[in-house]
Enzyme design. Structure first.
Site, PDB file in Angstrom:
ATOM      1  N   SER A 433       0.831  -1.207   0.000  1.00 43.00           N
ATOM      2  CA  SER A 433       0.000   0.000   0.000  1.00 43.00           C
ATOM      3  C   SER A 433       0.864   1.254   0.000  1.00 43.00           C
ATOM      4  O   SER A 433       1.967   1.269   0.544  1.00 43.00           O
ATOM      5  CB  SER A 433      -0.927   0.006   1.216  1.00 43.00           C
ATOM      6  N   HIS A 694       5.558   2.367  11.135  1.00 43.48           N
ATOM      7  CA  HIS A 694       4.608   2.848  12.143  1.00 43.48           C
ATOM      8  C   HIS A 694       5.046   4.190  12.734  1.00 43.48           C
ATOM      9  O   HIS A 694       4.304   4.817  13.468  1.00 43.48           O
ATOM     10  CB  HIS A 694       4.443   1.811  13.253  1.00 43.48           C
ATOM     11  N   CYS A 726       6.461  -2.754   6.434  1.00 42.52           N
ATOM     12  CA  CYS A 726       5.033  -3.024   6.240  1.00 42.52           C
ATOM     13  C   CYS A 726       4.507  -2.069   5.165  1.00 42.52           C
ATOM     14  O   CYS A 726       5.259  -1.300   4.577  1.00 42.52           O
ATOM     15  CB  CYS A 726       4.314  -2.814   7.580  1.00 42.52           C
TER      16      CYS A 726
END
EC number: 2.1.1.14
Length: 754
Positions: A433, A694, A726
């Site tokens: 993403s 994050h 991620c």
């Protein structure tokens, strides 16, 4: 003996995600600290009143958290890593946010603490860090302040406190190695002080959570409970609270502790109620966790009544949720679009409070009419055509061992893939993403609300995909992604396109910090009516000569991050999803997509809490992944992605997935996780995450190079990939561009120095 009810905790975020919005506004500098604190006060007051109105007798206080409750406990104990401390040694809410996010409106940015899953749930906590010789002191009075708030409002309350042994169990040692259990005697005085403060306020019962007691603990950890609770006894009554599994394995230890009551999870555990009654001290309270706090299904209260009724009058008895209702959405009544029949099958947190009231009343009176009426829709669901699909059940029954085997072994496939893609050493990619901008979210929302027709929506999404490809080409990435502009959530998106799932409007649950997810609900047999991702993947590939990955969420993750059915096994659901996605892999391949990523970040979190149950789960979890992937040809490269994982104890199963490339989250653990792959001699390719997505902090080229050099000491360079930890959905474009540019440059530097 009158039976009362209670909950172990309640959702914090608010029906409209008010907490999330307030946090993010504060972090962005658009709200003051006092405005943020005021939102917290308003939410707590509302939630206590809502539970009370729903019929809850004893309200939980201390279940609210600004980020997560383990981090709250760290601050309570004064356990703040040196890099996050204020210069004057004080602790404030920004200290908490720096630990969780790496930065806050005040103070210096620093690497965030490690984050991992809370037992086997989809909730996360910040891992406490311990150093040798560490001291603790009462430093953060949030629990006491909230107790004062609730008492001022006239509520009958039960403070909630994470227990000392579980707190230590959840943490990690930093720096010089030592046994963190040796810190127990150092933290117990702080717990004694907190309990003394609660006693001063007239508190009768304290819920002290020790979920580690459902695990198969090492002997030293199990033995630690006795001295710990010897030290804590006497000031208030302690309700030793466990959840997510049964306690029968550790019941002898529990029954010897100087506490006054025990809460057990009678939904997820296999504990026998009669055995619990016989083995616990006669004067102990038993809190029966009968209402499932982790799902959305209406309870069969007639079944729950039958399970516990024989104990009525034999000992002090409370009825409760199995665990905190944190894991359930708040209120079913606001779901105005759900079909009436389906809606009758559900109960959210407030409705579960109502179930506790109905069950309490039935047990106290012996009148079962109300619980029989409540349970009627459950009987109807068992025979509904919405639940059962004969074609799916037939296909599932026909699975053979060959269906989960790739055509050739990895060595043969790797050669075919190298010839097809001709990638450089240290190939760079991302996890899937890209930033979900306000514009992208607005586009999806307008389409969902009917303010935008399908043609204009598709044109808008296509433009964002094109922008993502252009950005990646400009950055110099080797394997591209389409950016997932069309996807709101990696599980919800697939659930929307698979039969057997339904969705809520406001079924939000907290994942970590301000991140909320709206899990789909598996209500019936799962199948794929048509291709899901093929058109967008094909379009993205048409824009570039570089390979574009097809992006799928794997069957175990879709299962773990959804609310599953309760009438069939998790294995059955996972394999149904795998068969549906197997067809998607075949269609992507036919459309010319040569690299297909099947994300399984939840594989490890789905592990049963008791190790003795692991093998059976891993067997079907691995089989589901392979069933999904095995249809691919040799020169189609299958990637998988996992995060928050400790792999050393499941390496056999990771290898058995037989993915050509696995990307993992390693930056927060400083590449520690690669030790497992090195020791196991993992044979396939690995992409260790080189920066923490994050956190908004941008890693330097030197930082990334250093991590990659560490990785190369453990894994042969020809099998290493370069990627973030991620997906980049939650980040902004400026920091994303900067971080990826540094990542690509680090890879180029290493190629040149080779």
């Amino acid at each position: 003996m009158t039976i009362i009810n209670h909950t172990l905790g309640f959702p914090r975020v608010g029906l409209r995600r008010e907490l999330k919005k307030a946090q993010e506004s504060y972090w962005a500098g658009n709200a003051t600290r006092e405005e943020l604190l005021a939102v917290g006060r308003e939410l707590r007051a509302r939630h206590w009143e809502q539970q009370k109105q729903a019929g809850v007798d004893l309200l939980p206080v201390g279940d609210f958290a600004w980020y997560d409750h383990v981090l709250t406990t760290s601050l309570l104990l004064g356990n703040v890593p040196a890099r996050h401390q204020n210069k004057d040694g004080s602790i404030d809410i920004d200290t908490l946010f720096r630990i969780g996010r790496g930065r806050a409106p005040t103070g210096e940015p620093a690497a965030a603490a490690e984050m991992t899953k809370w037992f086997n749930t989809n909730y996360h906590y910040m891992v406490p860090e311990f150093v040798k010789g560490q001291q603790f002191k009462l430093s953060w009075t949030q629990l006491l302040d909230e107790v004062d708030e609730a008492l001022a409002l006239g509520h009958k309350i039960k403070p909630v406190l994470l227990g000392p042994v579980t707190y230590l169990w959840l943490g990690k040692v930093k720096g010089e190695p030592f046994d963190r259990l040796t810190l127990l005697n150092t933290i117990l005085p702080v717990y004694q002080q907190v309990l003394a403060e609660l006693a001063k306020r007239g508190i009768d019962w304290v819920q002290i959570d020790e979920p580690a007691l459902v695990l198969e603990l090492p002997p030293a950890w199990l033995e630690a409970f006795q001295p710990a609770y010897d030290a804590l006894q006497g000031q208030v009554k302690l309700l030793l609270t466990t959840y997510f599994e049964g306690v029968s394995d550790n019941l002898a230890t529990i029954a010897a502790l100087p506490v006054q009551g025990l809460h057990v999870d009678l939904v997820h555990g296999k504990d026998d109620v009669a055995e619990l009654h016989n083995r616990l001290p006669a004067d102990w309270l038993l809190s029966a966790g009968l209402i499932n706090g982790r799902n959305v299904w209406r309870a069969d209260l007639t079944e729950k009544y039958a399970q516990i009724k024989d104990l009525v009058g034999k000992r002090e008895l409370w009825v409760a949720s199995s665990c905190s209702l944190l894991h359930s959405p708040i209120d079913l009544s606001v779901e105005t679009r759900l079909d009436a029949e389906v809606k009758s099958w559900f109960a959210f947190a407030l409705q579960k409070c109502g179930e506790l009231a109905l069950l309490r009343d039935a047990l106290n009176s012996g009148d079962t009419a109300a619980i029989t009426e409540w349970s009627a829709p459950i009987q109807a669901r068992r025979h509904s055509t919405r639940v059962h699909n004969a074609e799916v059940e037939k296909r599932l029954a026909a699975i053979t061992a060959q269906d989960s085997q790739r055509a050739s072994p990895y060595e043969v496939r790797a050669q075919a893939q190298r010839q097809r893609f001709n990638l450089p050493k240290w190939p760079t990619t991302t996890i899937g993403s890209f930033p979900q901008t306000t514009e992208i979210r607005g586009l999806r929302l307008d389409f969902k609300k009917g303010n935008l027709d399908a043609s204009h929506y598709r044109t808008g999404i296509a433009e964002h995909i094109k922008q993502a490809i252009v950005e990646q080409e400009r950055l110099g990435l080797d394997v591209l992604v389409h950016g997932e502009a069309e996807r709101n959530d990696m599980v919800e998106y697939f659930g929307e396109h698979l039969d057997g799932f339904i969705f809520t409007q406001n079924g939000w649950v907290q994942s970590y910090g301000s991140r909320c997810v709206k899990p789909p609900v598996v209500i019936g047999d799962v199948s794929r009516p048509q291709a899901i991702t093929v058109d967008w993947a094909k379009y993205a590939q048409s824009l570039t000569a570089k390979p574009v990955k097809g992006m799928l969420t794997g069957p175990v993750t879709i299962l773990c991050w959804s609310f599953p059915r309760e009438d069939v096994s998790r294995e059955t659901i996972a394999k149904q999803i795998a068969l549906a996605l197997r067809d998607e892999v075949a269609d992507l391949e036919a459309a010319g997509i040569g690299i297909i990523q099947i994300d399984e970040p939840a594989l490890r979190e789905g592990l049963p809490l008791k190790r003795s149950d692991w093998d059976a789960y891993l067997q079907w979890g691995v089989e589901a992944f392979r069933l999904n992937a095995a249809v691919a040809k040799d020169d189609t490269q299958i990637h998988t992605h996992m995060c928050y994982c400790e792999f050393n104890d499941i390496m056999d199963s990771i290898a058995a997935l037989d993915a050509d490339v696995i990307t993992i989250e390693t930056s927060r653990s400083d590449m520690e996780l690669l030790e497992s792959f090195e020791a196991f001699e993992y044979p396939n390719e690995i992409g260790p995450g080189v920066y923490d997505i994050h956190s908004p902090n941008v890693p330097s080229v030197e930082w990334i190079e250093a991590l990659l050099k560490k990785a190369a000491q453990r894994i042969p360079v020809e099998r290493l990939w370069v990627n973030p930890d991620c997906g980049l959905k939650t980040r902004g474009w400026p920091e994303t561009r900067a971080a990826l540019a540094n990542m690509v440059q680090a890879a180029r530097n290493l190629r040149q120095s080779a």
